[in-house]
Write a protein that holds these residues in place. Structure first.
Motif, PDB file in Angstrom:
ATOM      1  N   ALA A 153      -3.722   5.117  -3.284  1.00 58.15           N
ATOM      2  CA  ALA A 153      -3.562   3.756  -2.774  1.00 58.15           C
ATOM      3  C   ALA A 153      -4.722   2.873  -3.201  1.00 58.15           C
ATOM      4  O   ALA A 153      -4.537   1.701  -3.554  1.00 58.15           O
ATOM      5  CB  ALA A 153      -3.446   3.778  -1.248  1.00 58.15           C
ATOM      6  N   THR A 171      -4.586  -0.659  -5.755  1.00 59.60           N
ATOM      7  CA  THR A 171      -5.036  -2.006  -5.387  1.00 59.60           C
ATOM      8  C   THR A 171      -6.108  -2.539  -6.322  1.00 59.60           C
ATOM      9  O   THR A 171      -6.556  -3.672  -6.157  1.00 59.60           O
ATOM     10  CB  THR A 171      -5.581  -2.007  -3.950  1.00 59.60           C
ATOM     11  OG1 THR A 171      -6.646  -1.048  -3.843  1.00 59.60           O
ATOM     12  CG2 THR A 171      -4.494  -1.660  -2.957  1.00 59.60           C
ATOM     13  N   LEU A 195       4.287   2.752  -7.646  1.00 57.11           N
ATOM     14  CA  LEU A 195       4.831   2.400  -6.337  1.00 57.11           C
ATOM     15  C   LEU A 195       6.280   2.866  -6.196  1.00 57.11           C
ATOM     16  O   LEU A 195       6.689   3.375  -5.142  1.00 57.11           O
ATOM     17  CB  LEU A 195       4.734   0.887  -6.113  1.00 57.11           C
ATOM     18  CG  LEU A 195       3.346   0.343  -5.764  1.00 57.11           C
ATOM     19  CD1 LEU A 195       3.376  -1.179  -5.715  1.00 57.11           C
ATOM     20  CD2 LEU A 195       2.872   0.907  -4.432  1.00 57.11           C
ATOM     21  N   ALA A 214       0.039   7.247   0.564  1.00 53.31           N
ATOM     22  CA  ALA A 214      -0.274   6.060  -0.233  1.00 53.31           C
ATOM     23  C   ALA A 214       0.498   4.842   0.263  1.00 53.31           C
ATOM     24  O   ALA A 214      -0.062   3.740   0.377  1.00 53.31           O
ATOM     25  CB  ALA A 214       0.035   6.324  -1.708  1.00 53.31           C
ATOM     26  N   LEU A 262      -1.498   1.644   2.028  1.00 54.24           N
ATOM     27  CA  LEU A 262      -1.590   0.563   1.042  1.00 54.24           C
ATOM     28  C   LEU A 262      -1.720  -0.810   1.697  1.00 54.24           C
ATOM     29  O   LEU A 262      -2.551  -1.624   1.258  1.00 54.24           O
ATOM     30  CB  LEU A 262      -0.380   0.606   0.112  1.00 54.24           C
ATOM     31  CG  LEU A 262      -0.483  -0.225  -1.176  1.00 54.24           C
ATOM     32  CD1 LEU A 262      -1.685   0.211  -1.990  1.00 54.24           C
ATOM     33  CD2 LEU A 262       0.787  -0.081  -1.996  1.00 54.24           C
TER      34      LEU A 262
END
Length: 300
Positions: free
Chosen positions: A99, A103, A116, A181, A185
């Motif tokens: 995660a 980002t 994703l 994740a 997230l």
């Protein structure tokens, strides 16, 4: 300006008088969900508890719960809790790293979208299909097992079998890691860039920012996600049953034996096992709910 504001207020008052009671509409919209919740959650739970406190002849009895406390059955709770905690912690660490990477600004958008999408699919990919995939890859005659043996002479199953503790751990991590994740997230994405800039302006490095700001803010969300992973693994049935052929000493597998087994059929005892499992899962979910309440304060 005052006349325009007066016109807006007058229009709002007229619309409010003409629109039906929104509260009643909200309650009506919730009715199907509440009905499904009652039919498929509350009623089965009550029926399960009722079965657990009655014997086969319908008389009140606590013998089923007393039987649960016997060493051979308590060991199934211990093994299930150990497997769940191990996969929750390892999956939590790997999922948190995934995660955090998603980002980052350095990750290409296409790669982020692909990861994703894979995480969303893999977090729901469990049960018999997942078991078959691992058996086909890492089973005794699996593709990876035979390929490695032909190339190096090393038999993977001599070191780790899918039916063993670490084999099941590996299988569970396949869906535990992407689920972690997805859960954390939003918390990581909710970290504001101004916090990093403010910390740097005061002389803090990235390590100090991570330790003093990032970890305290995201800790409730991370801990809550780990608790959800624990509950998810504790209640898993099809994957463990298909991998081990029913030989795993896990609560869910044992419940299946006592519900549908030809020899071990005992619905009252199975209901007592289910009650114990529900209590463990409920405590984990309650802890997650309490932690999420703290998380939302920072993310508003």
């Amino acid at each position: 300006m005052s006349s325009a504001l007066h016109d807006v207020r007058a229009t709002t008052a007229v619309v409010a008088r003409r629109v039906p009671n929104l509260t009643a509409l909200k309650h009506l919209a919730l009715a199907p969900y509440v009905l499904l919740l009652i039919v498929f959650l509350v009623v089965p739970l009550l029926a399960n508890v009722w079965t657990a406190v009655h014997d086969s002849e319908g008389n009140w009895s606590s013998s089923a719960f007393q039987k649960v406390l016997e060493p051979q059955y308590l060991s199934s709770f211990r093994d299930t809790a150990l497997l769940s905690a191990t996969t929750a912690i390892l999956g939590g660490i790997l999922g948190l790293v995934l995660a955090w990477a998603l980002t980052g600004d350095q990750v290409p958008r296409r790669l982020r979208d692909a990861l994703l999408s894979f995480s969303g699919a893999a977090s729901q990919f469990a049960g018999v299909p997942l078991a078959f995939a691992f058996i086909a890859a890492l089973g005794t005659q699996g593709l990876v097992t035979t390929t490695v043996h032909d190339a190096t002479g090393w038999q993977i199953t001599d070191t780790m079998r899918l039916q063993d503790f670490w084999g099941l751990t590996l299988v569970y991590l396949y869906f535990q890691t992407p689920l972690m994740a997805i859960l954390v997230l939003p918390a990581i994405a909710g970290l504001r860039r101004e916090w990093l800039e403010s910390a740097q302006s005061l002389g803090a490095g990235r390590a100090r920012y991570l330790w003093d700001i990032t970890l305290p803010i995201t800790a409730p969300a991370v801990a809550g996600a780990v608790l959800l992973l624990f509950a998810n693994a504790f209640s898993a049935y099809a994957t463990a049953y298909a991998i081990s052929g029913g030989g795993a000493n896990l609560v869910a597998v044992m419940i299946g034996f006592f519900i549908s087994g030809n020899v071990l059929l005992d619905e009252s005892f199975a209901a007592a096992l289910v009650t114990g499992m529900v209590l463990v899962v409920a405590l984990a979910l309650l802890g997650r709910w309490l932690l999420l309440r703290r998380t939302t304060r920072w993310m508003r």
